[in-house]
Scaffold this motif. Structure first.
Motif, PDB file in Angstrom:
ATOM      1  N   LYS A   1      -0.418   9.480   6.639  1.00 32.23           N
ATOM      2  CA  LYS A   1      -0.318   8.892   5.301  1.00 32.23           C
ATOM      3  C   LYS A   1      -1.212   7.653   5.218  1.00 32.23           C
ATOM      4  N   ARG A   2      -1.205   6.832   6.265  1.00 34.61           N
ATOM      5  CA  ARG A   2      -2.055   5.637   6.282  1.00 34.61           C
ATOM      6  C   ARG A   2      -3.528   6.009   6.190  1.00 34.61           C
TER       7      ARG A   2
ATOM      8  N   ASP B   1       0.824  -1.207   0.000  1.00 33.34           N
ATOM      9  CA  ASP B   1       0.000   0.000   0.000  1.00 33.34           C
ATOM     10  C   ASP B   1       0.860   1.260   0.000  1.00 33.34           C
ATOM     11  N   LEU B   2       2.039   1.170   0.607  1.00 35.86           N
ATOM     12  CA  LEU B   2       2.919   2.316   0.753  1.00 35.86           C
ATOM     13  C   LEU B   2       4.368   1.872   0.596  1.00 35.86           C
TER      14      LEU B   2
ATOM     15  N   ARG C   1       1.584   7.358  -2.815  1.00 34.10           N
ATOM     16  CA  ARG C   1       1.733   6.165  -1.974  1.00 34.10           C
ATOM     17  C   ARG C   1       3.208   5.877  -1.678  1.00 34.10           C
TER      18      ARG C   1
ATOM     19  N   ILE D   1      -4.396   6.911   2.650  1.00 31.25           N
ATOM     20  CA  ILE D   1      -4.467   5.742   1.773  1.00 31.25           C
ATOM     21  C   ILE D   1      -5.735   4.938   2.039  1.00 31.25           C
TER      22      ILE D   1
ATOM     23  N   SER E   1       0.429   8.626  -7.178  1.00 26.07           N
ATOM     24  CA  SER E   1      -0.744   8.477  -6.312  1.00 26.07           C
ATOM     25  C   SER E   1      -0.460   8.864  -4.861  1.00 26.07           C
TER      26      SER E   1
ATOM     27  N   TYR F   1       3.009   4.592  -7.986  1.00 29.33           N
ATOM     28  CA  TYR F   1       3.089   4.809  -6.532  1.00 29.33           C
ATOM     29  C   TYR F   1       3.372   6.275  -6.232  1.00 29.33           C
TER      30      TYR F   1
END
Length: 77
Positions: A69-70, A12-13, A43, A73, A41, A38
């Motif tokens: 950041k999480r 995801d990151l 990420r 997302i 976007s 990535y």
């Protein structure tokens, strides 16, 4: 772990270490065309250089930034 193995896992990151002035594999990898999605976007996250030599100065900020950041997302999915 190779770049191909990382991408195959579809994280995801992506977290990088090293800035524009550093000769870091992570910085060079950020220019790889496969990682463009990535980067575009949002990420990716680049750890501050200070984390490598005096983490006490920045660890709280880094944890907050990663938490934010999480949330970004998760809310985007």
């Amino acid at each position: 772990m190779s770049l191909e193995e990382v991408i195959a896992l579809q994280p995801d990151l992506l977290v990088f270490y090293g800035g524009e002035k550093d000769f870091a594999i992570a910085h060079l990898a950020a220019r790889h065309p496969v990682l463009k999605n990535y980067i575009d976007s949002g990420r990716t996250y680049t750890l501050p250089a200070e984390l490598g030599f005096c983490p006490a100065l920045v660890v709280a900020d880094v944890l907050q930034q990663l938490t934010d950041k999480r949330k970004t997302i998760v809310n985007a999915e």
